[in-house]
Design an enzyme around this catalytic site. Structure first.
Site, PDB file in Angstrom:
ATOM      1  N   HIS A 181     -35.092  11.614  23.878  1.00 21.69           N
ATOM      2  CA  HIS A 181     -35.865  11.660  22.627  1.00 21.69           C
ATOM      3  C   HIS A 181     -35.194  10.924  21.472  1.00 21.69           C
ATOM      4  CE1 HIS A 181     -38.668  13.233  19.703  1.00 21.69           C
ATOM      5  NE2 HIS A 181     -37.703  13.802  19.000  1.00 21.69           N
ATOM      6  N   LYS A 183     -40.188  -6.372  15.463  1.00 18.05           N
ATOM      7  CA  LYS A 183     -40.525  -6.810  16.818  1.00 18.05           C
ATOM      8  C   LYS A 183     -41.916  -6.262  17.116  1.00 18.05           C
ATOM      9  CE  LYS A 183     -38.168  -4.669  20.153  1.00 18.05           C
ATOM     10  NZ  LYS A 183     -37.103  -4.335  21.101  1.00 18.05           N
ATOM     11  N   ARG A 220     -28.727  16.056  17.350  1.00 17.67           N
ATOM     12  CA  ARG A 220     -29.414  16.085  16.053  1.00 17.67           C
ATOM     13  C   ARG A 220     -30.253  17.351  15.875  1.00 17.67           C
ATOM     14  NH1 ARG A 220     -34.626  14.656  14.548  1.00 17.67           N
ATOM     15  NH2 ARG A 220     -35.095  13.594  16.501  1.00 17.67           N
ATOM     16  N   HIS A 262     -35.532  15.880  24.414  1.00 16.14           N
ATOM     17  CA  HIS A 262     -36.479  16.848  23.827  1.00 16.14           C
ATOM     18  C   HIS A 262     -36.970  17.754  24.951  1.00 16.14           C
ATOM     19  CE1 HIS A 262     -39.796  18.550  21.551  1.00 16.14           C
ATOM     20  NE2 HIS A 262     -39.373  17.895  20.474  1.00 16.14           N
ATOM     21  N   ALA A 319     -39.207   4.003   8.967  1.00 13.28           N
ATOM     22  CA  ALA A 319     -38.899   4.767   7.745  1.00 13.28           C
ATOM     23  C   ALA A 319     -37.665   4.214   7.039  1.00 13.28           C
ATOM     24  CB  ALA A 319     -38.684   6.231   8.107  1.00 13.28           C
ATOM     25  N   ARG A 334     -32.299  22.063  20.306  1.00 12.95           N
ATOM     26  CA  ARG A 334     -33.067  21.515  21.423  1.00 12.95           C
ATOM     27  C   ARG A 334     -32.233  21.118  22.629  1.00 12.95           C
ATOM     28  NH1 ARG A 334     -35.339  16.432  18.130  1.00 12.95           N
ATOM     29  NH2 ARG A 334     -36.768  18.014  17.433  1.00 12.95           N
ATOM     30  N   GLU A 374     -38.568  24.864  13.113  1.00 10.93           N
ATOM     31  CA  GLU A 374     -38.260  24.224  14.406  1.00 10.93           C
ATOM     32  C   GLU A 374     -36.923  24.758  14.911  1.00 10.93           C
ATOM     33  OE1 GLU A 374     -40.605  19.970  14.045  1.00 10.93           O
ATOM     34  OE2 GLU A 374     -38.528  20.016  13.404  1.00 10.93           O
ATOM     35  N   SER A 379     -40.588   4.171  16.130  1.00  8.65           N
ATOM     36  CA  SER A 379     -40.750   5.617  16.381  1.00  8.65           C
ATOM     37  C   SER A 379     -41.360   6.339  15.196  1.00  8.65           C
ATOM     38  CB  SER A 379     -39.390   6.274  16.650  1.00  8.65           C
ATOM     39  OG  SER A 379     -38.835   5.817  17.832  1.00  8.65           O
ATOM     40  N   TRP A 410     -44.676   7.800  15.319  1.00  7.84           N
ATOM     41  CA  TRP A 410     -44.890   8.805  16.361  1.00  7.84           C
ATOM     42  C   TRP A 410     -44.361  10.185  15.976  1.00  7.84           C
ATOM     43  CZ3 TRP A 410     -44.463   6.860  22.056  1.00  7.84           C
ATOM     44  CH2 TRP A 410     -45.120   5.632  22.179  1.00  7.84           C
ATOM     45  N   ALA A 411     -43.638  10.249  14.849  1.00  6.98           N
ATOM     46  CA  ALA A 411     -43.007  11.533  14.492  1.00  6.98           C
ATOM     47  C   ALA A 411     -44.080  12.591  14.269  1.00  6.98           C
ATOM     48  CB  ALA A 411     -42.149  11.365  13.251  1.00  6.98           C
TER      49      ALA A 411
HETATM   50  P1  FAD Z   1     -38.111   3.023  13.904  1.00  7.71           P
HETATM   51  O1  FAD Z   1     -39.170   3.740  13.170  1.00  7.71           O
HETATM   52  O2  FAD Z   1     -38.002   3.261  15.361  1.00  7.71           O
HETATM   53  O3  FAD Z   1     -38.364   1.491  13.620  1.00  7.71           O
HETATM   54  C1  FAD Z   1     -37.608   0.502  14.283  1.00  7.71           C
HETATM   55  C2  FAD Z   1     -38.075  -0.837  13.774  1.00  7.71           C
HETATM   56  O4  FAD Z   1     -37.180  -1.847  14.237  1.00  7.71           O
HETATM   57  C3  FAD Z   1     -39.453  -1.240  14.269  1.00  7.71           C
HETATM   58  O5  FAD Z   1     -40.166  -1.873  13.215  1.00  7.71           O
HETATM   59  C4  FAD Z   1     -39.151  -2.256  15.371  1.00  7.71           C
HETATM   60  O6  FAD Z   1     -40.182  -3.222  15.537  1.00  7.71           O
HETATM   61  C5  FAD Z   1     -37.910  -2.905  14.781  1.00  7.71           C
HETATM   62  N1  FAD Z   1     -37.067  -3.587  15.764  1.00  7.71           N
HETATM   63  C6  FAD Z   1     -36.388  -3.071  16.813  1.00  7.71           C
HETATM   64  N2  FAD Z   1     -35.730  -4.045  17.478  1.00  7.71           N
HETATM   65  C7  FAD Z   1     -36.009  -5.192  16.819  1.00  7.71           C
HETATM   66  C8  FAD Z   1     -35.656  -6.546  17.022  1.00  7.71           C
HETATM   67  N3  FAD Z   1     -34.866  -6.943  18.035  1.00  7.71           N
HETATM   68  N4  FAD Z   1     -36.143  -7.482  16.163  1.00  7.71           N
HETATM   69  C9  FAD Z   1     -36.965  -7.124  15.141  1.00  7.71           C
HETATM   70  N5  FAD Z   1     -37.327  -5.864  14.896  1.00  7.71           N
HETATM   71  C10 FAD Z   1     -36.856  -4.915  15.733  1.00  7.71           C
HETATM   72  N6  FAD Z   1     -37.757  12.730  13.507  1.00  7.71           N
HETATM   73  C11 FAD Z   1     -37.935  13.628  12.510  1.00  7.71           C
HETATM   74  O7  FAD Z   1     -37.110  13.715  11.600  1.00  7.71           O
HETATM   75  N7  FAD Z   1     -39.037  14.435  12.526  1.00  7.71           N
HETATM   76  C12 FAD Z   1     -39.975  14.380  13.501  1.00  7.71           C
HETATM   77  O8  FAD Z   1     -40.951  15.116  13.462  1.00  7.71           O
HETATM   78  C13 FAD Z   1     -39.784  13.462  14.565  1.00  7.71           C
HETATM   79  N8  FAD Z   1     -40.677  13.401  15.594  1.00  7.71           N
HETATM   80  C14 FAD Z   1     -40.511  12.431  16.550  1.00  7.71           C
HETATM   81  C15 FAD Z   1     -41.473  12.308  17.553  1.00  7.71           C
HETATM   82  C16 FAD Z   1     -41.351  11.301  18.504  1.00  7.71           C
HETATM   83  C17 FAD Z   1     -42.386  11.170  19.585  1.00  7.71           C
HETATM   84  C18 FAD Z   1     -40.259  10.422  18.456  1.00  7.71           C
HETATM   85  C19 FAD Z   1     -40.098   9.332  19.477  1.00  7.71           C
HETATM   86  C20 FAD Z   1     -39.285  10.560  17.468  1.00  7.71           C
HETATM   87  C21 FAD Z   1     -39.403  11.555  16.515  1.00  7.71           C
HETATM   88  N9  FAD Z   1     -38.470  11.704  15.500  1.00  7.71           N
HETATM   89  C22 FAD Z   1     -38.654  12.627  14.509  1.00  7.71           C
HETATM   90  C23 FAD Z   1     -37.395  10.745  15.355  1.00  7.71           C
HETATM   91  C24 FAD Z   1     -37.787   9.742  14.275  1.00  7.71           C
HETATM   92  O9  FAD Z   1     -39.162   9.443  14.383  1.00  7.71           O
HETATM   93  C25 FAD Z   1     -36.999   8.442  14.412  1.00  7.71           C
HETATM   94  O10 FAD Z   1     -35.644   8.709  14.582  1.00  7.71           O
HETATM   95  C26 FAD Z   1     -37.187   7.616  13.146  1.00  7.71           C
HETATM   96  O11 FAD Z   1     -38.564   7.406  12.899  1.00  7.71           O
HETATM   97  C27 FAD Z   1     -36.471   6.278  13.297  1.00  7.71           C
HETATM   98  O12 FAD Z   1     -36.826   5.477  12.199  1.00  7.71           O
HETATM   99  P2  FAD Z   1     -36.128   4.060  12.046  1.00  7.71           P
HETATM  100  O13 FAD Z   1     -36.655   3.492  10.780  1.00  7.71           O
HETATM  101  O14 FAD Z   1     -34.670   4.186  12.205  1.00  7.71           O
HETATM  102  O15 FAD Z   1     -36.642   3.233  13.300  1.00  7.71           O
HETATM  103  C1  SIN Z   2     -40.800  17.370  17.085  1.00  8.55           C
HETATM  104  O1  SIN Z   2     -41.807  17.373  16.374  1.00  8.55           O
HETATM  105  O2  SIN Z   2     -40.560  18.208  17.940  1.00  8.55           O
HETATM  106  C2  SIN Z   2     -39.813  16.274  16.900  1.00  8.55           C
HETATM  107  C3  SIN Z   2     -38.985  16.604  15.738  1.00  8.55           C
HETATM  108  C4  SIN Z   2     -37.768  15.725  15.712  1.00  8.55           C
HETATM  109  O3  SIN Z   2     -37.562  14.886  16.577  1.00  8.55           O
HETATM  110  O4  SIN Z   2     -36.986  15.926  14.783  1.00  8.55           O
END
Ligand code: FAD
Ligand code: SIN
Length: 460
Positions: free
Chosen positions: A342, A32, A377, A234, A12, A281, A110, A39, A42-43
């Site tokens: 989490h 990567k 968080r 979580h 994101a 949480r 939530e 992640s 997977w949200a």
């Molecule tokens: P990510 O989406 O994790 O992307 C990381 C990127 O970096 C990937 O493309 C990966 O390939 C790349 N990368 C990593 N290391 C390297 C490297 N060495 N070289 C090149 N590329 C690399 N948050 C909410 O606000 N609401 C929710 O409902 C929610 N639900 C969740 C459910 C789950 C199961 C999980 C695990 C998390 C959830 N979260 C939620 C948290 C949220 O999804 C994450 O914090 C957020 O998506 C992180 O986004 P990001 O762009 O920072 O990183």
């Molecule tokens: C969840 O759906 O419980 C995850 C929400 C979050 O990590 O913010």
């Protein structure tokens, strides 16, 4: 290979920054593994934003600071929360099919939120958001998406052909996972959006690649890293010996789910906190951990079977189907759950423009410590932070574009002393040790003896 801006990470945060930058400059996005491997996909629960007439920014700010134990930076909290309605509008423009109720977006609830304020796409919000961002990025002529590139180090002054002691960042060295070669990618500005470090724990809801690479690269290059001790657990990850990392969204509790001790059937959360299942949480995760340890349980029960079956299926179609495939009908029986790591609350220290301590280097999303989360968080504030800081970093780069010089020639990666590892088992052994160590000594409850008490047989 020289570019205008390099973004490491296609979640994101990275894609939001890419789309904002691409209006004026060319952007390379490296990931990567697969392009959707972070992640974000997977949200589940959703994205927090004040959209209801009865709610206020001040309420959301207070809930965020209460959940974060007051260790948040208030100016960051205000900045992010006030931008939230704009971030949601932007996602609607991009075509994210948020659930609606009449003409309005449906808001779920939530833990830690005093009001309903979570917009969502059923119980698979991240997948829908990522699909929309990827569609827009793939269609944009100024965005190049390059998966299967594992970045291993930042290029700084010391890598210039004419050595410079400056900490100026000029891009990254990345292992091309298809050729096995390390390549230098240079740029005028670099954004780290590499996500969290959850997979250093034995039990985590995060995907495999969440190993803190960006945080480590920034730290090695000289950036401050903050709050790494603030790991979020979580409360409700599915307990199942065959399925790894399956989260049961907090929205299940938001829509009335209860936590029960499987031995006694007792609904225990009111004993721990007056907000019961809707406490932040960290409190619920510690309560679950405490019940499991006190009674020697493998798991606790999350039960929403008292709600009408259609209501459950309508709100949680993905979870319902997944569990049904495992022989659990959540409309009729409780779900076995355990706490698991989490979210990485700490990370690379950034200001309100996403700037790190090093010139030319920005960071956004879960790899940062922006001041939003403090010690813990608030649910659904993470995706929000990605959108707000992805845009903020892009805006700052564009505003200062004329001051960013093109990258000078840099040295190729030196692999003269690299040897092939013919014993992968040693690396596996190191991983196992690190993960056990982190779970047992840097876990949910930390004591002076440091021991978090082992849990065996869990699947997360
Ligand atoms: P990510 O989406 O994790 O992307 C990381 C990127 O970096 C990937 O493309 C990966 O390939 C790349 N990368 C990593 N290391 C390297 C490297 N060495 N070289 C090149 N590329 C690399 N948050 C909410 O606000 N609401 C929710 O409902 C929610 N639900 C969740 C459910 C789950 C199961 C999980 C695990 C998390 C959830 N979260 C939620 C948290 C949220 O999804 C994450 O914090 C957020 O998506 C992180 O986004 P990001 O762009 O920072 O990183
Ligand atoms: C969840 O759906 O419980 C995850 C929400 C979050 O990590 O913010």
């Amino acid at each position: 290979m020289s570019h205008d801006v390099i973004i490491v990470g296609s979640g994101a945060a990275g894609l939001t920054a890419a789309l904002a930058l691409a209006e004026q400059v060319k952007v390379l996005v490296l990931a990567k593994g697969a392009i959707d491997g972070g992640s974000t996909a997977w949200a589940q629960g959703g994205i927090a934003a004040v959209l209801d007439a009865g709610d206020t920014f001040e309420n959301h700010i207070r809930d965020t600071m209460v959940a974060g134990a007051g260790l948040n930076r208030r100016e960051t909290v205000e900045f992010v929360i006030e931008q939230a309605p704009h971030a949601i509008d932007r996602l609607v423009e991009l075509g994210v099919p948020f659930n609606t109720e009449g003409k309005d977006l449906h808001l779920t609830r939530e833990g830690g939120h005093s009001h309903r304020r979570i917009v969502h796409v059923d119980d698979a919000t991240g997948r829908a958001v990522l699909d929309a961002l990827l569609r827009a990025a793939e269609a944009h002529p100024n965005v190049t998406l390059l998966p299967h590139q594992a970045c291993i180090d930042l290029i700084t002054g010391r890598h210039e052909e004419r050595y410079s002691g400056s900490g100026r960042v000029w891009g990254v060295y990345a292992l091309n996972e298809q050729t096995g070669k390390v390549e230098a990618h240079t740029a005028r500005a670099t954004i780290l959006a590499t996500g969290g470090a959850g997979r250093v724990y034995q039990f985590s809801t995060a995907p495999r690649g969440a190993t803190g690479d960006g945080i480590a690269m920034a730290w090695r290059a000289g950036c401050r890293v903050g709050n790494m001790e603030m790991m979020q657990f979580h409360p409700t990850c599915l307990y199942n010996l065959d399925v790894k990392n399956f989260l049961i969204t907090e929205a299940v509790r938001g829509e009335g789910g209860h936590l029960l001790n499987p031995r006694t059937g007792h609904r225990y959360m009111p004993d721990y906190d007056e907000r019961a299942e809707l406490a932040p949480r960290d409190i619920v995760a510690r309560a679950n951990d405490s019940e499991i340890k006190r009674d020697g349980l493998d798991y606790v029960h999350l039960d929403i079977s008292h709600q009408p079956a259609d209501f459950v299926k309508h709100h949680f179609p993905t979870i319902y189907e997944k569990l049904l495939g495992l022989g659990i009908d959540m409309t009729k029986q409780p779900i076995p759950v355990v706490p698991a790591q989490h979210y990485t609350c700490g990370g690379i220290v950034v200001d309100l423009h996403g700037r790190t301590d090093l010139p030319g280097l920005y960071a956004a999303g879960e790899c940062t410590e922006s001041g939003l989360h403090g010690a813990n968080r608030l649910a659904s504030n993470s995706l929000l932070e990605c959108f707000v800081f992805g845009e903020a970093a892009a805006a700052d780069i564009l505003a200062r574009w004329d001051s960013f010089d093109p990258a000078p020639p840099v040295r190729a990666w030196d692999e003269s002393r690299v040897t092939d590892s013919d014993e992968e088992v040693i690396i596996q052994q190191n991983w196992t040790e690190i993960r056990r160590f982190m779970w047992n000594y840097v876990g949910i409850v930390r004591t002076t003896s440091g021991w978090n008490a082992p849990r065996t047989g869990s699947s997360c």
